[in-house]
Design a protein around this motif. Structure first.
Motif, PDB file in Angstrom:
ATOM      1  N   ALA A 113       0.720  -1.366  -0.017  1.00 43.37           N
ATOM      2  CA  ALA A 113      -0.090   0.091  -0.018  1.00 43.37           C
ATOM      3  C   ALA A 113       0.824   1.234  -0.116  1.00 43.37           C
ATOM      4  CB  ALA A 113      -0.740  -0.098   1.118  1.00 43.37           C
ATOM      5  N   ALA A 114       1.863   1.214   0.892  1.00 37.93           N
ATOM      6  CA  ALA A 114       2.918   2.373   0.786  1.00 37.93           C
ATOM      7  C   ALA A 114       3.595   2.800  -0.496  1.00 37.93           C
ATOM      8  CB  ALA A 114       4.061   2.442   1.690  1.00 37.93           C
ATOM      9  N   GLY A 115       3.872   1.502  -1.113  1.00 39.79           N
ATOM     10  CA  GLY A 115       4.361   1.619  -2.724  1.00 39.79           C
ATOM     11  C   GLY A 115       3.480   2.358  -3.463  1.00 39.79           C
ATOM     12  N   GLY A 116       2.141   1.729  -3.427  1.00 43.92           N
ATOM     13  CA  GLY A 116       0.992   2.417  -4.318  1.00 43.92           C
ATOM     14  C   GLY A 116       0.877   3.876  -4.118  1.00 43.92           C
ATOM     15  N   VAL A 117       1.003   4.369  -2.802  1.00 48.41           N
ATOM     16  CA  VAL A 117       0.788   5.789  -2.817  1.00 48.41           C
ATOM     17  C   VAL A 117       2.240   6.501  -3.165  1.00 48.41           C
ATOM     18  CG1 VAL A 117       0.972   7.465  -0.838  1.00 48.41           C
ATOM     19  CG2 VAL A 117      -0.456   5.530  -0.547  1.00 48.41           C
ATOM     20  N   LEU A 118       3.268   5.951  -3.065  1.00 51.67           N
ATOM     21  CA  LEU A 118       4.493   6.546  -3.747  1.00 51.67           C
ATOM     22  C   LEU A 118       4.271   6.603  -5.295  1.00 51.67           C
ATOM     23  CD1 LEU A 118       7.418   4.992  -1.359  1.00 51.67           C
ATOM     24  CD2 LEU A 118       6.261   7.280  -1.536  1.00 51.67           C
ATOM     25  N   THR A 119       3.681   5.546  -5.827  1.00 53.17           N
ATOM     26  CA  THR A 119       3.454   5.593  -7.452  1.00 53.17           C
ATOM     27  C   THR A 119       2.846   7.178  -7.542  1.00 53.17           C
ATOM     28  OG1 THR A 119       3.141   3.194  -7.304  1.00 53.17           O
ATOM     29  CG2 THR A 119       2.362   4.443  -9.297  1.00 53.17           C
ATOM     30  N   LEU A 120       1.973   7.646  -6.856  1.00 54.51           N
ATOM     31  CA  LEU A 120       1.332   8.831  -7.334  1.00 54.51           C
ATOM     32  C   LEU A 120       2.577  10.052  -7.696  1.00 54.51           C
ATOM     33  CD1 LEU A 120      -1.426   9.037  -4.623  1.00 54.51           C
ATOM     34  CD2 LEU A 120      -1.619   8.342  -7.098  1.00 54.51           C
ATOM     35  N   GLY A 121       3.653   9.703  -7.055  1.00 54.27           N
ATOM     36  CA  GLY A 121       4.772  10.730  -7.243  1.00 54.27           C
ATOM     37  C   GLY A 121       5.226  10.821  -8.721  1.00 54.27           C
ATOM     38  N   LEU A 122       4.946   9.739  -9.276  1.00 54.95           N
ATOM     39  CA  LEU A 122       5.266   9.441 -10.688  1.00 54.95           C
ATOM     40  C   LEU A 122       4.455  10.746 -11.496  1.00 54.95           C
ATOM     41  CD1 LEU A 122       5.722   5.809 -11.142  1.00 54.95           C
ATOM     42  CD2 LEU A 122       7.632   7.655 -10.658  1.00 54.95           C
ATOM     43  N   THR A 123       3.261  11.131 -11.018  1.00 57.25           N
ATOM     44  CA  THR A 123       2.484  12.119 -11.783  1.00 57.25           C
ATOM     45  C   THR A 123       2.227  13.296 -11.016  1.00 57.25           C
ATOM     46  OG1 THR A 123       0.570  12.150 -13.217  1.00 57.25           O
ATOM     47  CG2 THR A 123       0.483  11.099 -11.167  1.00 57.25           C
ATOM     48  N   GLN A 124       2.557  13.398  -9.847  1.00 55.98           N
ATOM     49  CA  GLN A 124       2.520  14.633  -8.998  1.00 55.98           C
ATOM     50  C   GLN A 124       3.607  15.544  -9.019  1.00 55.98           C
ATOM     51  OE1 GLN A 124      -0.707  15.274  -7.769  1.00 55.98           O
ATOM     52  NE2 GLN A 124      -1.700  13.419  -8.460  1.00 55.98           N
ATOM     53  N   ARG A 125       3.475  16.596  -8.489  1.00 55.52           N
ATOM     54  CA  ARG A 125       4.444  17.775  -8.285  1.00 55.52           C
ATOM     55  C   ARG A 125       5.522  17.131  -7.524  1.00 55.52           C
ATOM     56  NH1 ARG A 125       6.046  22.099  -5.414  1.00 55.52           N
ATOM     57  NH2 ARG A 125       7.187  23.802  -6.525  1.00 55.52           N
ATOM     58  N   ALA A 167       3.489   3.796 -15.720  1.00 54.35           N
ATOM     59  CA  ALA A 167       3.701   5.029 -15.260  1.00 54.35           C
ATOM     60  C   ALA A 167       5.029   5.336 -15.012  1.00 54.35           C
ATOM     61  CB  ALA A 167       3.105   4.792 -13.691  1.00 54.35           C
ATOM     62  N   THR A 168       6.016   4.439 -14.863  1.00 53.01           N
ATOM     63  CA  THR A 168       7.477   4.687 -14.820  1.00 53.01           C
ATOM     64  C   THR A 168       8.034   5.471 -16.025  1.00 53.01           C
ATOM     65  OG1 THR A 168       7.795   3.050 -13.043  1.00 53.01           O
ATOM     66  CG2 THR A 168       9.656   3.908 -14.106  1.00 53.01           C
ATOM     67  N   LEU A 169       7.582   4.872 -17.223  1.00 54.05           N
ATOM     68  CA  LEU A 169       8.119   5.044 -18.621  1.00 54.05           C
ATOM     69  C   LEU A 169       7.403   6.649 -18.715  1.00 54.05           C
ATOM     70  CD1 LEU A 169       9.049   4.832 -21.316  1.00 54.05           C
ATOM     71  CD2 LEU A 169       7.152   3.737 -21.974  1.00 54.05           C
ATOM     72  N   GLY A 170       6.189   6.842 -18.380  1.00 57.47           N
ATOM     73  CA  GLY A 170       5.569   8.317 -18.366  1.00 57.47           C
ATOM     74  C   GLY A 170       6.279   9.171 -17.675  1.00 57.47           C
ATOM     75  N   TYR A 171       6.804   8.820 -16.452  1.00 54.93           N
ATOM     76  CA  TYR A 171       7.641  10.021 -15.678  1.00 54.93           C
ATOM     77  C   TYR A 171       9.002  10.049 -16.587  1.00 54.93           C
ATOM     78  CZ  TYR A 171      10.511  11.706 -11.807  1.00 54.93           C
ATOM     79  OH  TYR A 171      11.062  12.465 -11.114  1.00 54.93           O
ATOM     80  N   HIS A 172       9.565   9.053 -16.976  1.00 55.46           N
ATOM     81  CA  HIS A 172      10.844   9.339 -17.617  1.00 55.46           C
ATOM     82  C   HIS A 172      10.640  10.220 -18.926  1.00 55.46           C
ATOM     83  CE1 HIS A 172      14.008   8.615 -20.191  1.00 55.46           C
ATOM     84  NE2 HIS A 172      13.415   7.960 -21.001  1.00 55.46           N
TER      85      HIS A 172
END
Length: 378
Positions: free
Chosen positions: A278-290, A360-365
């Protein structure tokens, strides 16, 4: 009358490690060739009777069922490992030495066929070594290592650091990480080869007069946002089930099995994994948030500073690969003729979660990359 002396300071030279990382398109094909030849030599030695075959009878007894090579023997598979390894070394060297440009590929074969065949070998090798050969032990190591680093001084798990390393990294498990490393080398080799033979920059993949479309910053921001939100939700399908078990609710399992989990204490390990996911899921939002680009205010000492791109990219990529190998095991061992089995298994989320997190990781890159240092595009 005085004259002022103007001095200029040259920009600091990057460290040797950073220079090596930036030069990855040049050396990864040769590294893949060395890795393939070395692993092929191991296969030959295992076929000749040398000890150390890490699959089948040489694997951990309680892990052979999950391994795709769990029923193999050194005599049967060792020659295949040797043949594929030596062939891979030759192919990697061929990919490294072919000149750039579409028209310069071997005249005996159509250019497109040659590119697809060589790149296909590279990507197939990467998929085999990263996703299929490893099993859930890669994911287990990634998940439990943070807990061990923090918890061992407080008695959980009740072992020393050396014992933990011996438990999670015996030779068969180390071999899986060796395979993952080789797969990453092959992925880099295939990517550099595709870019070079398409007359694109081998470092960033950009080309002149090319419409980037979905790979542009705006395009990646759009679809990367949806992938990140979906990847954020995926682990909670697993976490809710594990939390229910910890609270004594037999969700998707029998009461007898739940009682056994509580008696053995394994239910708390599951609760930890659920919280970690669950913590990893929350951190995933960082790939699209400021806050995935600028450290937020609550990060002491770093608030307002730029987040190094390598930090989220390496972390998210590692988790993606671990989820992919674990998810492949679940997909392979599931009895798809019995809907009750796969519908009640919380681990079924691993495979789609890995795909969404990878996207999501590719999108962040793509969204955060700067102008290329090599070609200046972007």
């Amino acid at each position: 009358m005085t004259t002022a002396t103007i001095t200029t300071t040259a920009p600091p030279r990057p460290s040797p490690v950073r220079r090596a990382i930036r030069a990855w398109p040049a050396w990864t094909p040769y590294a893949a060739a060395v890795w393939s030849a070395g692993y092929g030599l191991l296969g030959l030695l295992w076929a000749l009777g040398v000890d150390g075959y890490p699959f089948g009878p040489g694997d951990l007894p309680d892990a052979r069922e999950e391994s795709i090579l769990g029923a193999t023997t050194a005599a049967g598979v060792g020659p295949w490992i040797a043949g594929l390894g030596f062939a891979g070394a030759v192919i990697a060297l061929t990919m490294a030495r072919l000149p750039a440009g579409r028209a310069r590929l071997p005249a005996r074969l159509p250019a497109r066929v040659a590119r697809v065949a060589l790149a296909g070998w590279g990507w197939a090798s990467a998929f085999l070594l990263v996703v299929l050969v490893p099993d859930q032990r890669v994911l287990t190591t990634v998940a439990y290592t943070p807990l061990a680093l923090v918890g061992i001084p407080f008695g959980w798990p009740p072992m020393a650091y050396g014992e933990f390393v011996e438990t999670v990294l015996p030779w068969p498990n180390v071999n899986q990480w060796i395979c993952v490393f080789g797969g990453l080398l092959w992925a880099a080799t295939a990517l550099a080869f595709q870019r070079r033979t398409a007359s694109a920059c081998v470092h960033c993949g950009r080309r002149d007069a090319h419409s980037y479309g979905w790979t542009s910053r705006a395009g990646a921001a759009r679809w990367g946002r949806w992938a990140a939100y979906a990847a954020f939700l995926m682990p909670f399908a697993y976490a809710v089930v594990r939390w229910a078990w910890a609270l004594g609710i037999p969700l998707t399992i029998s009461q007898e099995f739940l009682d056994e989990l509580h008696r053995s204490g394994m239910v708390w390990a599951g609760a930890y994994l659920a919280s970690f996911a669950a913590a990893g899921g929350v951190l995933t939002l960082g790939l699209t948030q400021r806050w995935g680009v600028i450290w937020p205010r609550w990060v002491l000492g770093l608030a307002g500073k730029s987040v190094p791109r390598a930090f989220p990219l390496v972390f998210a990529t590692t988790v993606t690969l671990a989820l992919a190998s674990g998810g492949s095991v679940i997909l392979r061992l599931t009895d798809w003729s019995d809907p009750a089995e796969w519908a009640a298994n919380p681990l079924m989320v691993l495979a789609p979660w890995s795909v969404l997190l990878g996207a999501a990781t590719l999108g962040y890159h793509l969204r955060t990359r700067r102008a290329c240092r090599a070609c200046g595009r972007g």
